[in-house]
Enzyme design. Structure first.
Site, PDB file in Angstrom:
ATOM      1  N   ASN A   1       0.866  -1.187   0.000  1.00 46.77           N
ATOM      2  CA  ASN A   1       0.000   0.000   0.000  1.00 46.77           C
ATOM      3  C   ASN A   1       0.900   1.233   0.000  1.00 46.77           C
ATOM      4  OD1 ASN A   1      -1.804   2.047   0.504  1.00 46.77           O
ATOM      5  ND2 ASN A   1      -2.197   1.469   2.638  1.00 46.77           N
ATOM      6  N   TRP A   2       0.971   1.875  -1.158  1.00 45.55           N
ATOM      7  CA  TRP A   2       1.895   3.012  -1.292  1.00 45.55           C
ATOM      8  C   TRP A   2       1.335   4.292  -0.668  1.00 45.55           C
ATOM      9  CZ3 TRP A   2       3.989   2.826  -7.054  1.00 45.55           C
ATOM     10  CH2 TRP A   2       4.627   1.589  -7.260  1.00 45.55           C
ATOM     11  N   LYS A   3       0.077   4.268  -0.291  1.00 49.58           N
ATOM     12  CA  LYS A   3      -0.585   5.447   0.296  1.00 49.58           C
ATOM     13  C   LYS A   3      -0.410   6.665  -0.629  1.00 49.58           C
ATOM     14  CE  LYS A   3       0.370   3.482   4.771  1.00 49.58           C
ATOM     15  NZ  LYS A   3       0.220   3.640   6.199  1.00 49.58           N
TER      16      LYS A   3
ATOM     17  N   HIS B   1      -9.430   0.988   4.969  1.00 51.19           N
ATOM     18  CA  HIS B   1      -8.143   1.196   5.652  1.00 51.19           C
ATOM     19  C   HIS B   1      -8.360   2.132   6.836  1.00 51.19           C
ATOM     20  CE1 HIS B   1      -4.031   2.447   6.411  1.00 51.19           C
ATOM     21  NE2 HIS B   1      -3.649   1.362   5.768  1.00 51.19           N
TER      22      HIS B   1
ATOM     23  N   GLU C   1      -6.740   4.553   7.885  1.00 58.29           N
ATOM     24  CA  GLU C   1      -6.554   5.981   7.581  1.00 58.29           C
ATOM     25  C   GLU C   1      -7.804   6.561   6.924  1.00 58.29           C
ATOM     26  OE1 GLU C   1      -2.838   5.553   5.479  1.00 58.29           O
ATOM     27  OE2 GLU C   1      -1.863   5.000   7.359  1.00 58.29           O
TER      28      GLU C   1
ATOM     29  N   GLU D   1      -5.188  -5.194  10.619  1.00 56.38           N
ATOM     30  CA  GLU D   1      -4.216  -4.125  10.807  1.00 56.38           C
ATOM     31  C   GLU D   1      -4.499  -3.389  12.116  1.00 56.38           C
ATOM     32  OE1 GLU D   1      -2.271  -2.942   6.912  1.00 56.38           O
ATOM     33  OE2 GLU D   1      -3.976  -1.615   7.168  1.00 56.38           O
TER      34      GLU D   1
ATOM     35  N   GLY E   1       2.539   2.194  10.626  1.00 58.57           N
ATOM     36  CA  GLY E   1       3.476   3.301  10.450  1.00 58.57           C
ATOM     37  C   GLY E   1       4.184   3.719  11.729  1.00 58.57           C
TER      38      GLY E   1
ATOM     39  N   SER F   1       3.574  -2.225  10.235  1.00 62.44           N
ATOM     40  CA  SER F   1       5.032  -2.203  10.386  1.00 62.44           C
ATOM     41  C   SER F   1       5.694  -3.538  10.028  1.00 62.44           C
ATOM     42  CB  SER F   1       5.419  -1.760  11.798  1.00 62.44           C
ATOM     43  OG  SER F   1       4.971  -0.434  12.034  1.00 62.44           O
TER      44      SER F   1
ATOM     45  N   GLY G   1       2.851  -1.157   4.244  1.00 67.54           N
ATOM     46  CA  GLY G   1       2.845   0.261   3.916  1.00 67.54           C
ATOM     47  C   GLY G   1       4.261   0.741   3.630  1.00 67.54           C
ATOM     48  N   GLY G   2       4.885   1.331   4.629  1.00 66.86           N
ATOM     49  CA  GLY G   2       6.203   1.970   4.473  1.00 66.86           C
ATOM     50  C   GLY G   2       7.222   1.142   3.711  1.00 66.86           C
TER      51      GLY G   2
END
Ligand code: PEP
Length: 258
Positions: free
Chosen positions: A18-20, A104, A106, A176, A182, A222, A243-244
Site C-alpha cells: 500500500n503506497w498510500k 483502511h 486511515e 491491521e 506506520g 510495520s 505500507g512503508g
C-alpha cells in the site's frame, strides 16, 4: 462451526504493498522497474501493488508481463454520477485493477468511513469484478480497554453483511491493528495469529467453515524484512499488507521472499 485448523494448503499467500499518498508517476514507474526483476522468480505467492490513483495507468503499463497485480487504495460504491473527486469501481476495472483496498484505518480515521460505507464498497467491488482487501483492526485505546475481539468481530461482520457465500472466497481481509501502522510497533506473531483466528471464526459464523478455511487473512502494521518470516510462519497469517516498506523495492522484495 469453524474447526480452527487453518488449512494452509487452500490458501495462497498474498503480499500487497500500500503506497498510500506517495510516488509521482515517474517515481512509481521507477519503483516497478526495480521491483519486477527482484520478484520475478516468486511463484508461490501473489504479489500486489497499490499506487495512488494518479499512477495506476502508468503502473499498469509498467507491470505488463510481470507476476505483479494492480490494486487501488479506495473507491466510491457508485459506478458514476455527481460525486466530485471520487473514483468508481468501473473506472478501476477499466484501468486494469484486480484488487481494491477498502476500509483502511486511515480512511476510517481521517475521512470518516463507517462500517456501513465499507460494506457498500465491498458489495460494489464484488459486483464489478474487483477483489476487495478489507481492513479491520483496533486502536490502541480499544486494545487497552480489552476491546480488540469486539472491534474486529464487529468490523468483519459489518463488512461482510449481505455478501453471498459464492462471492465470499474472493475476499481478502487484512488485520491491521491501528497502533501498529506506520509506528514501527508490530503485534507479536503469536498475537497477530490469535486475532486473525478470531477473524477467521467470524468468517465461519457469517458463512461456513469451508469459506473460513479458504479466505485469506493478511497481517498489516510495520511489516519489515526483519519480522516478516516469523509472521508468515504462523498458521493463520496468509501474507501481509505492507505500507512503508513497500516504497522500497528491495525491502518489499525481501518481504515477498520471506
Ligand atoms: C498500511 O498502511 O496498511 C500499513 C500496514 O502501513 P505500515 O506497513 O507502514 O505500518
Amino acid at each position: 462451526m469453524y474447526s480452527g485448523r487453518g488449512e494452509r494448503g487452500l490458501r495462497r499467500r498474498i503480499i500487497a504493498g500500500n503506497w498510500k499518498m506517495n510516488k509521482t508517476v515517474d517515481e512509481a514507474v521507477t519503483l516497478i522497474a526495480d521491483l519486477k526483476g527482484l520478484v520475478k522468480d516468486a511463484t508461490d505467492v501473489e504479489i500486489v501493488v497499490s499506487p495512488p490513483f494518479t499512477a495506476l495507468g502508468a503502473v499498469r503499463e509498467a507491470l505488463r508481463g510481470s507476476n505483479i497485480e494492480l490494486a487501488a487504495q479506495n473507491m466510491h460504491w457508485e459506478n458514476e454520477g455527481a460525486f466530485t473527486g471520487e473514483v468508481s469501481p468501473r473506472m478501476l476495472r477499466n484501468l486494469g485493477c484486480m484488487y481494491v483496498i477498502l476500509g483502511h484505518s486511515e480512511r476510517r480515521t481521517y475521512f470518516g468511513e463507517t462500517d456501513e460505507g465499507v460494506n457498500k464498497k465491498v458489495k460494489s467491488a464484488l459486483l464489478n469484478g474487483l477483489l476487495p482487501i478489507i481492513c479491520v483492526g483496533e486502536t490502541l485505546k480499544e486494545r487497552e480497554e480489552g476491546k480488540t475481539e469486539e472491534v474486529v468481530t464487529r468490523q468483519t461482520k459489518a463488512a461482510l453483511d449481505g455478501i453471498k457465500t459464492n462471492e465470499a472466497e474472493r475476499i481478502v481481509i487484512a488485520y491491521e491493528p491501528v497502533w501498529a501502522i506506520g509506528t514501527g510497533r508490530t503485534a507479536s506473531a503469536d498475537e497477530a495469529n490469535r486475532v486473525i483466528r478470531i477473524i477467521r471464526s467470524t468468517v465461519a459464523e457469517v458463512f461456513n467453515s469451508r469459506i473460513a478455511d479458504e479466505v485469506r487473512i493478511q497481517y498489516g502494521g510495520s511489516v519489515k524484512p526483519g519480522n516478516a518470516r516469523e509472521l508468515f510462519g504462523q498458521s493463520d497469517i496468509d501474507g501481509a499488507l505492507v505500507g512503508g516498506a513497500s516504497l522500497n523495492a528491495s525491502d518489499f522484495a525481501a518481504i515477498v521472499k520471506a
